[in-house]
Structure formats: structure tokens, C-alpha cells
Write a protein that holds these residues in place. Structure first.
Motif, PDB file in Angstrom:
ATOM      1  N   MET B   1      -5.882   1.039  -2.647  1.00 51.13           N
ATOM      2  CA  MET B   1      -5.198   0.415  -1.529  1.00 51.13           C
ATOM      3  C   MET B   1      -5.161   1.419  -0.379  1.00 51.13           C
ATOM      4  N   ASN B   4      -0.380   2.580   3.209  1.00 50.80           N
ATOM      5  CA  ASN B   4       0.729   2.782   2.277  1.00 50.80           C
ATOM      6  C   ASN B   4       1.939   1.908   2.591  1.00 50.80           C
ATOM      7  N   THR B   5       1.711   0.879   3.414  1.00 49.74           N
ATOM      8  CA  THR B   5       2.771  -0.119   3.601  1.00 49.74           C
ATOM      9  C   THR B   5       2.191  -1.524   3.421  1.00 49.74           C
ATOM     10  N   ILE B   6       3.089  -2.474   3.253  1.00 50.24           N
ATOM     11  CA  ILE B   6       2.690  -3.882   3.097  1.00 50.24           C
ATOM     12  C   ILE B   6       2.163  -4.403   4.441  1.00 50.24           C
ATOM     13  N   SER B   7       1.052  -5.150   4.385  1.00 47.65           N
ATOM     14  CA  SER B   7       0.547  -5.841   5.580  1.00 47.65           C
ATOM     15  C   SER B   7       0.585  -7.342   5.308  1.00 47.65           C
ATOM     16  N   LEU B   8       0.397  -8.138   6.359  1.00 42.28           N
ATOM     17  CA  LEU B   8       0.443  -9.593   6.180  1.00 42.28           C
ATOM     18  C   LEU B   8      -0.602 -10.067   5.170  1.00 42.28           C
ATOM     19  N   HIS B  10      -1.406  -8.826   2.476  1.00 43.88           N
ATOM     20  CA  HIS B  10      -0.948  -8.669   1.086  1.00 43.88           C
ATOM     21  C   HIS B  10      -0.352  -9.954   0.523  1.00 43.88           C
ATOM     22  N   LEU B  20      -3.238  -6.097  -4.510  1.00 44.79           N
ATOM     23  CA  LEU B  20      -1.823  -5.749  -4.658  1.00 44.79           C
ATOM     24  C   LEU B  20      -1.306  -6.199  -6.025  1.00 44.79           C
TER      25      LEU B  20
END
Lengths: 347, 347
Positions: B1, B4-8, B10, B20
């Protein structure tokens, strides 16, 4: 309903929420039952009866969303809260947890590391009671649309004798499985940056293994020793007791001195003018027990780490649907249905 | 991945979401099965096997959150989407819906009138297939924390023969139950204020009654005629076909000309450069049918209002896990797994 928009109290577990549910949800859902306990019972879950079950078993279905913020708090996080909350809803219905669902809604920008930590915590919490998480859903939304992660869990359980919250009869003893107010007060302290005693942490815990042995207890006449059960989450002990009394058509007399409180919870509530009876708990159950069996139940509960502080706190009276608190000097006051939990978004 | 953060992406139903789920959720959930189909199958739901069932029956459990915005759109609202979505997840698993849950999360300030309208719509949609809504949860949050109402529904069903999305075999015919792309394109048009043709509306519909008769069909050898089923929601038909092909270890050849599209959907997609195969549908199923039975299946589907535009769109090939689209001139192109639905928050 006075206002024409949703307010925070509509979801706070007290009487405003009851009105919303009664006047809008129950009124408009016409088909709401699949077994002996349907939506209109407003119990911790509902039952599904299957033709294939000729042994009297019923399935139990329950659901809970968790919107707590921040998602991480002393000792644990929203993942434990979600799994424990759903396990406990099945547990207080007398149902063995069979399977859980896990639906997550995450704002963009949420750290993947924290996301993984939450998933790991869900796994660990579910493992405590051996329940599998078998299906799920993942949704993401713009960071301007949602401030923190939301979890929804649904639970499926099975029982041969559902425990209702309406089963109290005069003379029954009222027990709690441990100290009251820990979750809500520890959350508030953490959120506001108060530095209370070190023993203040969320009590969030899955209670199935604690409660399971009680479900088998029978009186010499063959009746269940456990007459009613509820987990005192939103609206706290005050709300749980009032719901149990109202639905059972009985009164409850609570001895204030018998309620177990952690010193830090008492101190925080006194300082901040909060009523600990109205604060959410996430790892406790309120149990109605047939008179004469309370010592046996207590001794079983106290063998489990989650039941070490279990106590009898009062008994059921023939008074109509009233909850009364008696202090050490004999003074009495009504315990009212709270408008809601005084501390928002703790579950 | 990478990030290191959630994106739309995901949560958009495509390959980023698959990563994910694989790298974080499946890796960290250790106990994820209670029957023949567990979480790791990533099917539309999972099964629960009970000792009490000696007839081969399994329960099916599924869940879905809906974060669509706006909550009201041409003809209907998020309530229909939620109930239909969960009914359809059970349906494409071959399971009769037994009971639904309803968990709502509402921002303060949300109009009570709209809230009631959503509840009424859920009731009406559930009534179409006779499934009760038996338990629920209501949470409220500050209006700064959430932009619109969120619904989560979980569904419990029962089946004596679960339909998997991995059951395609070379030679099977691929059918869709109606026109493709209606939901996503109608939502986008409504949201952006485009004025397309009047026949453009969400296709959101509960499909149990449409699909139920197909589940009884057997070949002369006694095998189910329906070999696989999936509802092409997030990531659209492109994602559904790729998942079915990959899990079945087979290829799929689709004839572009055979896919039913509403003229308004074709026009909008051409104008805006969108691939209608990647757009979410909310009242359609993709069905694998044993060769020789497609006409029988089509004639059953077309008797129901939700199946009037049903069509054969291609067939399963021995090619390894590839989805290929052939146009009217014989030109071929791969249908890739989309990164996600090109139009966010339509379901």
C-alpha cells in the motif's frame, strides 16, 4: 416532538430517543417481528424463529453503530467497543454469539496504521469469546464529510431461552457485574485532558464467558434463575433500570451504598456535577435474579475477571414502574429516565 | 500500500479496496468463518452452519453501510438503497431474506420530516419482499462531524444451496437482469444538476422475488442451473465480472452490443467520458447460467417488472481470469478491474 430537526438527544439513549423511536420508527415499520421478541420490544436485540428448530431455540439478531471520538482512548479503541458492544447485546438476551459482521466507514486521511490497530483490536476482542467475524463492508468518505471512523457491527446468536429486559418480578434481586460509570468518565477525562487517578479506564469488555454459566441455573421448580438482563450503555444505569422496571411493570429500590464505584469515578462526578448513574458503561450487565439465588450468582460472577466487583445493589418492589434510590441515611429519591447520556459520543 | 492514510479509493469497490481488505482486514482477522463461505471468500455475504440443521441448510449473514449524498434523489432515497442493497446481497447468495437490522447515524439538524420519509421508504421496500426489520440502533452526532445521514443494514437469510460468485464454468452464459449504469449516472446527473432524459432514475430495487424462482431450476442431472451470481454495485459491471472470473478461474467474453443500456445512460457516459461498465447499479444482478438454460431463465426474469430488460451479454471462456469485451466490429478489449466507482458516494 417539539423541534422539527434531529438533536443530539435523539441518539443519546434517554427519553428523547425513546420518543423518536416510538413516534417515527415503530409507527412506520409495519413488519418488525420474526420470532418471540420483535422490534417493538425495544430489547437489546430481536429473535428469529425457524421451522427447522423443533427444540424451542431461537436466533437472536442485534446491531450497533459506534461513533465514539477520539477513536483511541486509555487502554483501547473503538474496535473493542464495537465487538464487545455487540457480543454484550447478544449476551444479555441469553444468546451464544455465533457470528459478527464488521462495517467500517472511514474518512479519507485516516491513518492506515490506526485503521490496522482497530482491526487487530476487533480480532482480539472477538477471540476472547470465540466468535468469528464473517462478513463486512468498507466505505470511505471525504474528510470534510465525517470527522472520525465509524464502526457498525451486527451480531447473530442462538438461545434456547431468551432473557428479556421485562422479566423482573417483585422480590427479585438486582445485581451489577462490576463498578459503574468507568467508561463514560474515563472517556470524558481523556478527552478533556483531566488527570485523575490511574485506575480510570474504559471497562469495555465482551461478557459472554462471564454470563454463560448463569444461563444454565434453574430453580428447584425448573425456572431460570436469571429473570432479566440489560447492559447499561447509553443513559447508564439510570436508563437501564428504568427500562427494566417499566417493561416489567414493577418498581426497583436501589441502595446507593451498595453500588460499586471506583474512587476516581466518584471523585470526577462530584467535581464535575455529573450523575454516575447516567453515564455509559461498556462492560457491565444489570441482572435480575430470583430471590435466594443471589449469593450463588455472585460467587459465579466473582470467579471471572470481569465480575470481580459484582454486587447486589437492590431489589424489585411491587411499586409501579418506579426506580427509587435510598441513601445510607434512609433518604429516598426517584431515579429518573435521563434525557440522555450527559457525555456525548462515548459509544 | 503506497500511501499511509485512507483515500476515497479504499472504499470505492475496486482494486485499491481489494488491497486494503486483503492486506489489513483479512490478514488480521483470524477467526472469520462459521460455515461453508467465510469472510476470506469476499462474497456478498457469508454463511453460518448450525448443528440443528440436518437438511444442509445454512444461514447467510451480510451487511452494508450507505453513505450516499444527497440522501434524496430522483424517485426515492437512501432508505430504499439500504434495504434493497441488503436484500440483494442475500438474494445473490441464493438466500431467502429472514430479517433485517436498521442502524441510523444522523447529524443534528437533519429534518425530522426527511428522517420519517426515509423510514417509510425502508418499510415499503422491505414489504416488497416480505422481510421484517426486527432490530436497530440510533446514533446522533454533531453537524460539524457528519454531513448527511448514514444507514447500515445487516441481513439474515437462509438457503439450502448457497450461490457463490466463484461457480462459473466455461460455456456458462452470462446474463444481466436489466439495463446497466442507471443508478450511478442518475445520481451524478441529479447531483450536478444535469438535465438528461426523463427515463433516468436510480434502479434501486429489492430483487428477491425476481430471483427466487431461478433458484429452484435444476438440470436433468439435478444440478443448479444458476452457477454464480453477483450484484454489480460499487465498481459496476466491470468489477463484478472481474471478481466472478478471477474467483471462478475462468474468462468471460462479453458482447458489447448485447449489454442493455438506457439511451440517457449511453448519452451521459459519452458526453462525460465515463465508462458505464464501471458505474454502480443498485437493482441488478449478474447471473451465470448453465448453457442451454438461458432462454428459460430469461423468460422467467422477463415476467417480473425488475427483469423486463434482462439479457444474455456473453459467456464464460476457458481463458484464465480475463474479462474481454467484443464490439460489433469484432474488436476486442480487456475490461480491467476499475480502481473504483468513478462517481463517489452513490451508494
Amino acid at each position: 416532538m417539539k423541534s422539527n430537526t434531529i438533536s443530539l438527544e435523539h441518539g443519546a439513549g434517554g427519553e428523547v430517543m425513546q420518543a423518536l423511536i416510538g413516534e417515527i420508527i415503530l409507527k412506520n415499520f409495519h413488519n418488525k417481528s420474526a420470532g418471540s421478541i420483535g422490534l417493538e420490544c425495544l430489547d437489546d436485540g430481536s429473535t428469529v424463529r425457524l421451522d427447522s428448530f423443533n427444540n424451542g431455540c431461537e436466533l437472536v439478531l442485534t446491531t450497533d453503530s459506534h461513533v465514539i471520538t477520539p477513536a483511541f482512548f486509555p487502554n483501547t479503541n473503538i474496535g473493542r467497543l464495537a465487538v464487545a458492544g455487540t457480543v454484550n447485546d447478544l449476551t444479555v438476551m441469553g444468546a451464544k454469539p455465533l457470528a459478527l459482521t464488521c462495517a467500517v466507514i472511514v474518512p479519507e486521511g485516516f491513518p492506515l496504521k490506526e485503521f490496522e490497530e482497530i482491526i487487530k483490536t476487533m480480532d482480539k476482542t472477538a477471540a476472547e469469546v470465540g466468535v468469528p467475524i464473517i462478513t463486512g463492508d468498507t466505505k470511505t468518505v471525504e474528510k470534510t464529510a465525517l470527522d472520525s471512523i465509524i464502526l457498525n457491527t451486527a451480531g447473530l446468536g442462538i438461545t434456547d431461552s431468551p432473557v428479556r429486559d421485562s422479566g423482573l418480578r417483585p422480590g427479585d434481586k438486582i445485581l451489577v457485574t462490576g463498578t459503574i460509570g468507568d467508561h463514560g468518565i474515563s472517556l470524558m477525562a481523556h478527552r478533556e485532558g483531566f488527570d485523575f487517578d490511574t485506575d480510570l479506564a474504559s471497562d469495555s469488555a465482551p461478557l459472554w464467558k462471564l454470563i454463560e454459566p448463569l444461563l444454565k441455573l434453574r430453580t428447584p421448580e425448573g425456572e431460570p434463575v436469571i429473570t432479566a438482563m440489560k447492559d447499561p450503555t447509553r443513559g447508564g444505569l439510570a436508563n437501564a433500570l428504568n427500562e427494566m422496571a417499566a417493561k416489567s411493570g414493577a418498581g426497583i429500590l436501589i441502595e446507593e451504598d451498595w453500588i460499586p464505584f471506583k474512587p476516581a469515578v466518584s471523585a470526577a462526578c462530584e467535581m464535575l456535577g455529573l450523575d454516575p448513574l447516567e453515564v455509559a458503561n461498556e462492560g457491565k450487565a444489570v441482572i435480575g435474579v430470583k430471590p435466594g439465588f443471589e449469593e450463588e450468582v455472585l460467587s459465579i460472577l466473582r470467579q471471572h475477571p470481569y465480575g470481580r466487583d459484582a454486587a447486589v445493589i437492590g431489589e424489585v418492589t411491587p411499586d409501579k414502574k418506579e426506580v427509587v434510590l435510598r441513601n445510607r441515611f434512609g433518604g429516598m429519591r426517584f431515579v429518573d429516565v435521563p434525557a440522555g447520556d450527559p457525555i456525548p459520543r462515548v459509544c
